[in-house]
Design an enzyme around this catalytic site. Structure first.
Site, PDB file in Angstrom:
ATOM      1  N   PRO A  49      50.300  35.811  50.058  1.00 34.73           N
ATOM      2  CA  PRO A  49      50.777  34.531  49.549  1.00 34.73           C
ATOM      3  C   PRO A  49      50.890  34.545  48.024  1.00 34.73           C
ATOM      4  O   PRO A  49      49.944  34.893  47.327  1.00 34.73           O
ATOM      5  CB  PRO A  49      49.684  33.552  50.013  1.00 34.73           C
ATOM      6  CG  PRO A  49      49.064  34.211  51.193  1.00 34.73           C
ATOM      7  CD  PRO A  49      49.091  35.676  50.899  1.00 34.73           C
ATOM      8  N   GLU A  50      52.059  34.185  47.513  1.00 33.73           N
ATOM      9  CA  GLU A  50      52.265  34.102  46.078  1.00 33.73           C
ATOM     10  C   GLU A  50      52.320  32.639  45.664  1.00 33.73           C
ATOM     11  O   GLU A  50      52.101  31.745  46.481  1.00 33.73           O
ATOM     12  CB  GLU A  50      53.537  34.853  45.689  1.00 33.73           C
ATOM     13  CG  GLU A  50      53.431  36.347  45.940  1.00 33.73           C
ATOM     14  CD  GLU A  50      54.524  37.143  45.234  1.00 33.73           C
ATOM     15  OE1 GLU A  50      55.213  36.593  44.351  1.00 33.73           O
ATOM     16  OE2 GLU A  50      54.689  38.326  45.570  1.00 33.73           O
ATOM     17  N   HIS A  52      39.530  35.116  63.363  1.00 32.94           N
ATOM     18  CA  HIS A  52      39.590  35.142  61.906  1.00 32.94           C
ATOM     19  C   HIS A  52      39.505  33.762  61.260  1.00 32.94           C
ATOM     20  O   HIS A  52      39.791  33.617  60.076  1.00 32.94           O
ATOM     21  CB  HIS A  52      40.871  35.849  61.463  1.00 32.94           C
ATOM     22  CG  HIS A  52      41.002  37.239  61.992  1.00 32.94           C
ATOM     23  ND1 HIS A  52      40.099  38.247  61.703  1.00 32.94           N
ATOM     24  CD2 HIS A  52      41.923  37.797  62.832  1.00 32.94           C
ATOM     25  CE1 HIS A  52      40.469  39.361  62.317  1.00 32.94           C
ATOM     26  NE2 HIS A  52      41.564  39.118  63.007  1.00 32.94           N
ATOM     27  N   ARG A  89      42.010  39.610  56.697  1.00 33.97           N
ATOM     28  CA  ARG A  89      41.551  40.737  55.879  1.00 33.97           C
ATOM     29  C   ARG A  89      40.343  40.402  55.007  1.00 33.97           C
ATOM     30  O   ARG A  89      39.760  41.273  54.388  1.00 33.97           O
ATOM     31  CB  ARG A  89      42.706  41.225  54.996  1.00 33.97           C
ATOM     32  CG  ARG A  89      43.919  41.695  55.799  1.00 33.97           C
ATOM     33  CD  ARG A  89      44.994  42.218  54.897  1.00 33.97           C
ATOM     34  NE  ARG A  89      46.249  42.441  55.615  1.00 33.97           N
ATOM     35  CZ  ARG A  89      47.381  42.841  55.055  1.00 33.97           C
ATOM     36  NH1 ARG A  89      47.422  43.049  53.748  1.00 33.97           N
ATOM     37  NH2 ARG A  89      48.469  43.013  55.771  1.00 33.97           N
ATOM     38  N   ARG A 102      54.544  46.692  22.898  1.00 34.87           N
ATOM     39  CA  ARG A 102      54.057  47.165  24.193  1.00 34.87           C
ATOM     40  C   ARG A 102      55.099  48.063  24.847  1.00 34.87           C
ATOM     41  O   ARG A 102      56.302  47.820  24.742  1.00 34.87           O
ATOM     42  CB  ARG A 102      53.760  45.991  25.129  1.00 34.87           C
ATOM     43  CG  ARG A 102      52.660  45.062  24.665  1.00 34.87           C
ATOM     44  CD  ARG A 102      52.210  44.192  25.821  1.00 34.87           C
ATOM     45  NE  ARG A 102      51.273  43.167  25.418  1.00 34.87           N
ATOM     46  CZ  ARG A 102      50.557  42.428  26.263  1.00 34.87           C
ATOM     47  NH1 ARG A 102      50.693  42.615  27.569  1.00 34.87           N
ATOM     48  NH2 ARG A 102      49.727  41.510  25.836  1.00 34.87           N
TER      49      ARG A 102
END
Length: 271
Positions: free
Chosen positions: A2-3, A91, A110, A152
């Site tokens: 999930p973002e 779960h 997980r 950078r």
């Protein structure tokens, strides 16, 4: 995983069902998440009212007035509001029971997510204090990206995925925003002009806003807070399309590894 749009979709999905309601009990079936669930979480939350459901980067924040429950969905976590006493599955690790009979169920196959409690100022919490601005807020600007990138040499994709630079731009949406801006993901961030960063900032904001509007991205492990999947995956231009023709030019989408993550891009449309 999930973002930000998936987390925001979850926030919007659960908010109308739990905001303003009081917690009766917290049932913890599996405390061994990324960090252990506090042993006294039931005592801490019982009797408290959820005043606001907020989000910071990919963290969901349940504000009780005297503290915040901090929830991170990790790689495979989800939150669902259940209106019946549905038997927990393998779960389903945590249930937050409300006095109106609803329950907020945390599921995480997980166990890379987190459910933590904080009574101090959120901006000082170790998980939140180093986060950069929200990508959809006015503090996230072209000037900020341009100045932070000077000197950078790291790839621009890993640069914009750094939560200290901007909070919550994950792999999927970084790939999509870079395609939209026409920038290769492996370009050195310090070599990109301010004008191109202006395009990138606009692309990040537009990509995330559209994904949130359409309910996030449907991934194998993600289910929205209201039980409905997102629909943005149908419109992904490069992510997960290795070997397929570019939707703009027809050239083959290529894949490289950046920061141990797959990065898909079009070598013709992105420079």
């Amino acid at each position: 995983m999930p973002e930000l749009p998936e987390v925001e979709t979850t926030r919007r999905g659960i908010e109308p069902h739990i905001e303003g309601h009081t917690i009766r009990e917290v049932i913890v079936r599996e405390p061994r998440l990324r960090w252990p669930v506090p042993d006294n979480i039931n005592q801490l939350l019982s009797g408290k009212t959820i005043h606001h459901v907020k989000r910071r980067a990919k963290y969901l924040l349940l504000d009780t007035g005297s503290g915040h429950l901090i929830v991170h969905l990790g790689m495979s976590g989800s939150l669902r509001v259940l209106t019946t006493d549905s038997p927990p599955q393998k779960h389903d690790h945590i249930d937050i029971l409300l006095t109106d009979g609803q329950r907020l169920r945390y599921t995480d196959p997980r166990r890379f997510g987190a459910v933590l409690w904080s009574e101090g100022p959120l901006h000082e919490h170790k998980l939140l204090k180093h986060l950069g601005p929200e990508p959809l807020d006015s503090e996230f600007t072209t000037q900020r990206l341009y100045q932070m990138s000077r000197g950078r040499s790291q790839p621009v994709k890993t640069f914009i995925m750094d939560n200290k630079v901007v909070a919550g731009v994950g792999n999927i949406y970084a790939s999509e925003a870079l395609f939209k801006a026409g920038i290769r993901p492996d370009r050195a961030c310090g070599k990109i002009s301010q004008a191109r960063y202006e395009q990138l900032v606009e692309s990040i904001k537009a990509t995330l806003a559209k994904a949130i509007e359409q309910g996030g991205t449907t991934l194998r492990d993600f289910v929205g807070g209201d039980g409905k999947p997102g629909y943005f995956k149908q419109e992904l231009a490069v992510y997960g399309r290795t070997g397929q023709p570019c939707l703009k030019c027809g050239k083959t989408i290529k894949e490289i590894k950046l920061g141990n993550r797959s990065s898909c891009y079009c070598c013709h449309c992105q420079r």
